[in-house]
Structure formats: C-alpha cells, structure tokens
Design an enzyme around this catalytic site. Structure first.
Site, PDB file in Angstrom:
ATOM      1  N   VAL A 340      -5.135  -0.923  -6.678  1.00  0.00           N
ATOM      2  CA  VAL A 340      -5.362   0.296  -5.904  1.00  0.00           C
ATOM      3  C   VAL A 340      -6.867   0.493  -5.778  1.00  0.00           C
ATOM      4  O   VAL A 340      -7.631   0.154  -6.690  1.00  0.00           O
ATOM      5  CB  VAL A 340      -4.696   1.518  -6.577  1.00  0.00           C
ATOM      6  CG1 VAL A 340      -4.964   2.791  -5.780  1.00  0.00           C
ATOM      7  CG2 VAL A 340      -3.202   1.299  -6.712  1.00  0.00           C
ATOM      8  N   GLU A 341      -7.294   1.067  -4.666  1.00  0.00           N
ATOM      9  CA  GLU A 341      -8.715   1.140  -4.325  1.00  0.00           C
ATOM     10  C   GLU A 341      -9.577   1.790  -5.399  1.00  0.00           C
ATOM     11  O   GLU A 341     -10.728   1.408  -5.609  1.00  0.00           O
ATOM     12  CB  GLU A 341      -8.871   1.903  -3.015  1.00  0.00           C
ATOM     13  CG  GLU A 341      -8.211   1.212  -1.840  1.00  0.00           C
ATOM     14  CD  GLU A 341      -7.929   2.156  -0.696  1.00  0.00           C
ATOM     15  OE1 GLU A 341      -8.818   2.996  -0.416  1.00  0.00           O
ATOM     16  OE2 GLU A 341      -6.856   2.075  -0.089  1.00  0.00           O
TER      17      GLU A 341
END
Length: 536
Positions: A340-341
C-alpha cells in the site's frame, strides 16, 4: 530536559505569518489533527498566523474531520486570510477544499503522492525540487495543466513544473517552496523529543518533513503531536523515527484527535503489534466487484507461473483493494505480496477514508521508499481503478469538470509498474448487475460510458507505457481488453453477455477483436473458491 514537552498553545505560537507548513498525514494515518485544530484556534482568537501555505501529502483529514471542518469555516468566511493556498495530492476527502480551489479563493496545486514524498527528501538535501519522468504526457505536464488546479495558482506559480532535457530525453522538474514549519505525528516522545510510531499504521515521510523544515536556508521549526511522553533515554533507538534534535516542541494530544484512521481509534493489527492469521474467516460476497478482483488475481497468478516465484504488487483504492481478500480466500497470500502506498507490505488493505492502513502487514517502510518501489519498477505489477479509458488506452481515474479528487499515487504507480491491470465496472451511473448461476446478468445498464473516444484528462499515457514495454490489461465485470500498438483488443467476455449488445454498443469507439476471443474463466462467476492455491 523536559522543556520540549509543552502545551499546544505554546507550540503553535511559534508559527509565523505566511509560513510554509508541511503537514504529515495519509488521510488520518499520522495526521496531527490536534495541532491543526490549535493552530486554527489561535488564528480565530488573534488573527495570526495568516497567509499560510500548506504542503500536504496526500491530505491529513477525512470527511467531517478537523481539517475538513476548518476548510468549511474558511469557505464560509469571505474575509478569511488564514490560508493562502495548498499543495495537495488528494483533495477528494474534503469537499470544502475542492470548493475553495474551484472558486479561486485559495491557490490550488496538485502532484502525485510519490513525487511529493520525494520533494521533501530532496529539499532536505538542499536541492530545489524533484527530477522525474512521472507526469510526462499527462495533465501534470506543463504543456497541459502543469499541476495547477485553478487560475489563481496559474497566476501565482508558487509551485511549478517545468520540462527539462538531459541527454536528449525529457524530464519534469517539480518545484515548490521549502517548508519552514513541519507538523508531524508519532505515538511516543521522550523528554528530548525523540519520536516513535509503534501504534501508528504508517510513518509516511515524517522524518523527511522534519529534515526539510530544518534544512538551510532558513532553518524552521518542527512540532510533533504524540499520544504519550516517556522518560529519556527509555526509548529503543531502533524505534525512533525522528531524532530529538530535529524536534522543537512536543504536544500530547487527546485521544479524540489521535485516531489510527478515519473509522478506527486503535487496532493493534494495523500497527503490527498483533499479527492475525490470514487464513480462514468470512468469504467475500459474490458480486461484480469480486468478479473483477478475481479476474485480476488470475493475471497475477499467471505471472507467478511465468516468473516461477512469488510476486510483489501494488493495489490501489476501490475494487483493487479487494484483491488481497480474494487472495487470502484462495490461500495465495504467500504467492502475492501486496503493498500500500503509505508503506505497509502484506495484510488486508482497508478502503475508503481508511485507505493507507492494512490489517496484519508483515512490514511497514517509509512512504518515499515505498514509492521508489513503484517508480523504479521494483514491484512486478499493479492494479489501479479507472473512470475513463479512451481508444488509445489512456486512463483517467478520477478527474471530471467540477470534481477535484486529485491524482493520489496513480501517476507514479502507473508510470513505473512493469505491468498494469486497470480495474473498473464497464459502465457508470445507475446500473443493476447480478452474478447468478455462473453468469453475469445485466438487469439495467449504466447510463454513463467509461470507454470513450477521448478521456477528459490523461493521467496514464498509454503511448509512453508502450514505449517502456509495459504490459497493460483493462479488466471489467464483462470484458477484458489488452493494450497493443494498434489499440485496445477485446480478448474475453463474461458468460451471459452478448458481445455486440452489451460491450461494443456501450463504447464510443470500436476496439479490435482478438481472433482468440473467449469467455472469461467460469470459476470467476461461481460461489465457491476458484482453487487457485491448489494450482500452485
């Protein structure tokens, strides 16, 4: 020794007029809501600080939370001089920020999350900005919109993007003012200001924000919001994310303004303090969103077979964030490693305003380092949502007239990933779709076409993707297309679907038809797991 731990009023008193303030926060993850609240309360009481400029990445709020409420009040105050403008990578969680920008009441600029993360790191090295190819041929390119969200920004040019050439190749150079104030957040601080993040879901770029504020020229101030204070030197040095000498003030926040994410006050599974089992549990309801997620997972498993090893992937917000849950249902969590970013590896990514947090990650790294994995093609593949796709294969994930959700991490991820699996429903608007008896039933068609002749704004440039050798697939509940140099090729259709009536008639252009056109794997539309784990 305890002089750095102060009341909030003392800390915000140090913020000058016209300050450039970098604020941490991936939605509410590490968002210093209490500091923002107290800073605004000082303005309402004294008229200072005024004329501030915020640099946020993506945005430290969720709908109805502190910054959103502040922005609503500013929108309703015609004479406000608190906020001059904002560099923001995802204004979508604040409707009033969008209104302020759209009505030209403040300067509005936008970049991608990864570019903004690297900006703070580069500024802390004394460099003027970020050099990258991300954004070429898209709305971020200065030959298009240049990251300006309104005319006021275009006039002021406080943040700017320029085209530069090196050895005959084009790059974009992103510049913005160096922050002289940083508002950051952690879990614990000791008496000399060392900050740890053991109860946070991510730590994004809090160190880089502090470094950017402290770098020359014009050393600034750093204020840290924490949940608790510990005695010096009781903190494990391996756990310190921001060393004390970089922090000027520490403010202890009430729990109300120190949530892990928008809907979660505290869950030890999000911060990695408790690692839950990832097998078993409830099966996701069969829906068209699950159908799309399953079809993308098939692409990833085919990639596992080709590479003969586990794959590392990124999953965007929306339908893609369901892929991790489907992978766990299929017993594939050790073959498809998700990221996830904001920094987590593994686990189950949360969606909506909780996006950025994962339940049960096995690692959490800094946000700039995570985006290096994306921009540099370290990952094997990515899946991101789409709102529009055009006949050239260009993608617009979210931008429409009168709507400013921002690009988020999309430009960096879609540029750097060697394989892109774009995900979305085939049409938009009011529609009624059902999956039953292994078939897709279109009860009412959506009245908004998503496969259009030209996208409103190019956020993914397909021509550049082809030049880089990217593998690109567009996956919907009823059709699968592949990008080629001749255009989009229809390769698969859902069982129960008529290709001419349900696909081609609802597109603004004619795709190529593969000579090997076939039905999508029937297992995707079944109630039972697909059995992908057994295949591997």
């Amino acid at each position: 020794m305890g002089m750095k731990v102060v009341e909030s009023t003392v800390a915000v008193q140090a913020v000058p007029d016209r300050a450039v303030i970098a604020v941490s926060g991936f939605n509410l993850l590490v968002a210093p809501e209490y500091l923002l609240l107290k800073l605004f309360e000082r303005y309402r009481k004294t008229g200072h600080p005024k004329g501030i400029f915020l640099e946020v990445n993506p945005i430290p709020t969720a709908p109805g939370r502190v910054l959103d409420r502040i922005l609503e009040e500013l929108y309703r105050d015609e004479d406000q001089d608190f906020l001059a403008g904002m560099l923001v990578t995802y204004p979508g969680w604040s409707p009033y920020l969008q209104k302020l920008i759209e009505e030209n009441k403040i300067e509005g600029y936008t970049w991608s999350i990864g570019t903004a993360s690297w900006f703070f790191r580069e500024v802390s090295r004394g460099l003027p900005g970020v050099l990258t190819k991300v954004g070429l041929g898209t709305f971020l390119d200065p030959r298009e919109d240049g990251g300006y969200l309104n005319e006021l920004a275009r006039k002021k040019k406080r943040c700017r993007i320029d085209v530069v050439e090196i050895d005959g190749e084009e790059y974009l150079f992103y510049r913005a003012p160096k922050p002289n104030v940083a508002l950051i957040r952690g879990t614990t601080a000791d008496e000399i200001g060392n900050v740890t993040t053991e109860k946070e879901g991510a730590f994004t770029e809090i160190l880089n924000l502090a470094q950017a504020a402290k770098a020359e020229p014009g050393k600034g101030i750093v204020i840290a919001q924490v949940e608790r204070v510990a005695r010096y030197p009781s903190l494990n040095p391996q756990n310190v994310r921001v060393p004390g000498p970089l922090v000027d003030y520490v403010v202890v926040s009430p729990e109300e303004y120190h949530r892990q994410s928008a809907n979660i006050t505290y869950d030890p599974r999000i911060s990695g303090e408790v690692i839950p089992p990832l097998k078993g549990g409830e099966t996701m309801e069969l829906s068209t969103k699950k159908v799309i997620a399953r079809r993308i997972l098939l692409e990833m498993i085919n990639l596992v077979k080709r590479l003969k090893r586990p794959v590392l992937v990124n999953l965007g917000i929306g339908i893609p964030d369901r892929i991790a849950g489907v992978a766990i249902e299929e017993g594939l969590s050790e073959w498809v490693f998700t990221t996830v970013e904001s920094g987590p590896f593994g686990g189950i990514a949360l969606g909506g305003p909780d996006f950025g947090a994962s339940i049960g990650p096995f690692a959490i790294i800094s946000q700039p380092d995570q985006f290096a994995n994306y921009e540099g093609g370290v990952i094997d593949a990515a899946s991101l949502g789409f709102m529009q796709v055009d006949e050239r294969g260009n993608v617009n994930p979210s931008l429409l007239p009168g709507r400013l959700p921002g690009p988020g991490g999309f430009p960096v991820i879609s540029y750097g990933s060697p394989r892109m699996f774009f995900a979305g429903h085939f049409t938009a608007g009011k529609k009624e779709l059902r999956v039953r008896n292994g078939r897709l039933e279109i009860i009412r068609e959506g009245n908004v076409r998503k496969f259009v002749r030209r996208v409103y704004k190019v956020v993914y440039n397909a021509s550049l993707g082809l030049e880089k050798g990217q593998e690109v697939v567009y996956i919907t509940e009823r059709a699968v297309f592949r990008l080629t140099r001749k255009g989009l090729v229809l390769e698969e259709y859902a069982p129960g679907v008529d290709v001419e009536r349900d696909i081609l008639a609802n597109m603004e252009f004619e795709p190529l038809i593969s000579p090997k056109l076939r039905e999508m794997d029937e297992r995707i539309f079944g109630e039972e797991p697909m059995g992908l784990g057994e295949e591997l």
